[in-house]
Scaffold this motif. Sequence first.
Motif, mmCIF file in Angstrom:
data_model
loop_
_atom_site.group_PDB
_atom_site.id
_atom_site.type_symbol
_atom_site.label_atom_id
_atom_site.label_comp_id
_atom_site.label_asym_id
_atom_site.label_seq_id
_atom_site.Cartn_x
_atom_site.Cartn_y
_atom_site.Cartn_z
ATOM 1 N N GLU A 152 51.141 57.756 46.475
ATOM 2 C CA GLU A 152 51.506 56.388 46.089
ATOM 3 C C GLU A 152 51.356 56.224 44.580
ATOM 4 O OE1 GLU A 152 50.244 52.983 48.591
ATOM 5 O OE2 GLU A 152 49.191 52.310 46.786
ATOM 6 N N VAL A 153 52.293 55.509 43.972
ATOM 7 C CA VAL A 153 52.198 55.146 42.564
ATOM 8 C C VAL A 153 52.497 53.657 42.446
ATOM 9 C CG1 VAL A 153 54.621 55.793 42.133
ATOM 10 C CG2 VAL A 153 53.016 55.608 40.210
ATOM 11 N N SER A 154 51.753 52.962 41.596
ATOM 12 C CA SER A 154 51.985 51.535 41.379
ATOM 13 C C SER A 154 51.795 51.225 39.904
ATOM 14 C CB SER A 154 51.024 50.695 42.224
ATOM 15 O OG SER A 154 49.681 50.965 41.876
ATOM 16 N N GLY A 155 52.399 50.137 39.436
ATOM 17 C CA GLY A 155 52.264 49.740 38.041
ATOM 18 C C GLY A 155 52.958 48.431 37.786
ATOM 19 N N ASP A 156 52.745 47.853 36.597
ATOM 20 C CA ASP A 156 53.380 46.583 36.254
ATOM 21 C C ASP A 156 53.598 46.502 34.748
ATOM 22 O OD1 ASP A 156 50.784 46.274 35.421
ATOM 23 O OD2 ASP A 156 50.438 44.381 36.455
ATOM 24 N N ASP A 157 54.388 45.497 34.329
ATOM 25 C CA ASP A 157 54.712 45.338 32.911
ATOM 26 C C ASP A 157 55.362 43.972 32.695
ATOM 27 O OD1 ASP A 157 54.972 45.927 30.223
ATOM 28 O OD2 ASP A 157 56.794 47.120 30.443
ATOM 29 N N TRP A 158 55.281 43.463 31.462
ATOM 30 C CA TRP A 158 55.989 42.262 31.000
ATOM 31 C C TRP A 158 57.021 42.683 29.967
ATOM 32 C CZ3 TRP A 158 55.315 37.101 32.379
ATOM 33 C CH2 TRP A 158 54.207 36.791 33.167
ATOM 34 N N GLN A 159 58.193 42.026 29.989
ATOM 35 C CA GLN A 159 59.197 42.260 28.961
ATOM 36 C C GLN A 159 59.931 40.960 28.639
ATOM 37 O OE1 GLN A 159 59.946 44.832 26.951
ATOM 38 N NE2 GLN A 159 58.170 45.912 27.835
#
Length: 503
Positions: A236-243
């Motif tokens: 499993e891989v997870s992540g987040d970001d704002w742009q």
Amino acid sequence: MKHRVLVAAIAAAVVTPTAMASGYKLNEQSAAGAGNAYAGRAAVVEDASIVFYNPAGMVKLKRPELTVGASYIDATGSFDLDSYTNGAGKTYNSLENSPYSDGGDFIPSAMVPYAYFAMPINEKFAAGFGVFAPFGTNTDYSDNFVGGGFADETQLTSIEFQPAVAYRLNDQISLGFGLDITYMKGLLSKQVDTIPYNEQLKLLNGGENPAHAGLGFTELTDPQWASNEGFNNHYEVSGDDWQLGYNLSMMWDINSDITLGVAYRSEMEFKLKGDSEFAQSTGVFGLTKAPTDIPSTSVEAGDYIIAPVDGVTGSVPKQGSEVPITTPQSLTVSYAQQLTSKLQLVAGATWTQWSVFKDFDVKSTESSPGMIEQLSDLEAGYIGHIEENWHDTVAVAIGANYQLNDDWLLRTGYANDQSPVSNSYRTARVPDNDREWLSAGFNYRINQDLDVDFAFSYLFFEDTKVNEYDREVDGSVKEGSSNLQGTYSMDALAYSLQVNYKL
């Protein structure tokens, strides 16, 4: 020890066909738009949802207005196997008497909310604010899905906060500008077949032989490996970001009956940063080729044997990673014409530059290679890679609005939406294909301040063929790659409701 036969530690893409638009875009931004299959929405000003479709149109609103609603998506998807070949060359042409399943209905139901506020400031200016989900998808196969080595669960969630302003240039033309402040979060998982079933598998005898000390072979006499089938770990891989992006728009009243709307949205480049990890991170064994220096008469160099993935302990700790995603720029052109006092024709087309999505990568963010990165057996810095090579698309739609009386407005629409996925690179995680929409809906005015919209849409997809392999970063098929071949069938229903209140 390098496991050339080991299936890559991760497969690929955050996108699937559950997004109601092609790729991973979401069309569900208003019930009023859904009633026309979103035909002509950048040229029609009916409520505050114009903040999303064409902010330039906000100058046509007479009073401040609030629009709140949601769309419920009930989609179904099924897979029919032609063949599956695991990383050791064992082929299954049927799911009967196998450890695998067809994955079940892999598309969960979903709710997509949206809210908008718009208000005139004076005769020239207007302002608004929208909160909505521009991109997203959610799919989840059963744990023993035959293609689980390519895809298991996919979740992509986004939320956008869009402040916007509009300026009336003259009696016919208005201009709009908005900021796209977007948060995106993703989760991808897959089954990991570290010991694919192989009828030619040979186990080392004499696991306690002192000559094997330090090689990690003490557990290789365990009889479970002799008949190992199915998947034995989970990644499993997870992540987040704002742009931050932007949008530009224009609305032109060519005459009293005809309006043209144009809206452009910029691309955004996300890097979803988080962790990659195995569900079972210790005692991980894998299939590999026997080295030449093993002192055993029953195993020869080149035979398949089982050993700890790192040659000693079988430890696979989590690893920092990132998933780069570029959302495409798009251009919408809409047309609305009042044919009679009661009947309005609406139409439009949207071009989306999906060709920015050449491939999908999961990259390490750590300074030294981790075990998951080493298991992927790709170029340095890569944990996962999949070829996409998407192409630009055009979606077209046509519809009509009929004013039945002072309180009831009826809507209908049809759309044809191209898929950006080519037949050569379609995958189990992205079995996308062209789709068609049929929509109907209505607006009901409760009083002069309050009205509601409801819409029903049916989407039907062409059946989709998949022939997927694990690939190197240069696009070539990996040595010892597994292969999945089969056919996907999908369709979807959407129910949309919104409430419009004039302040």
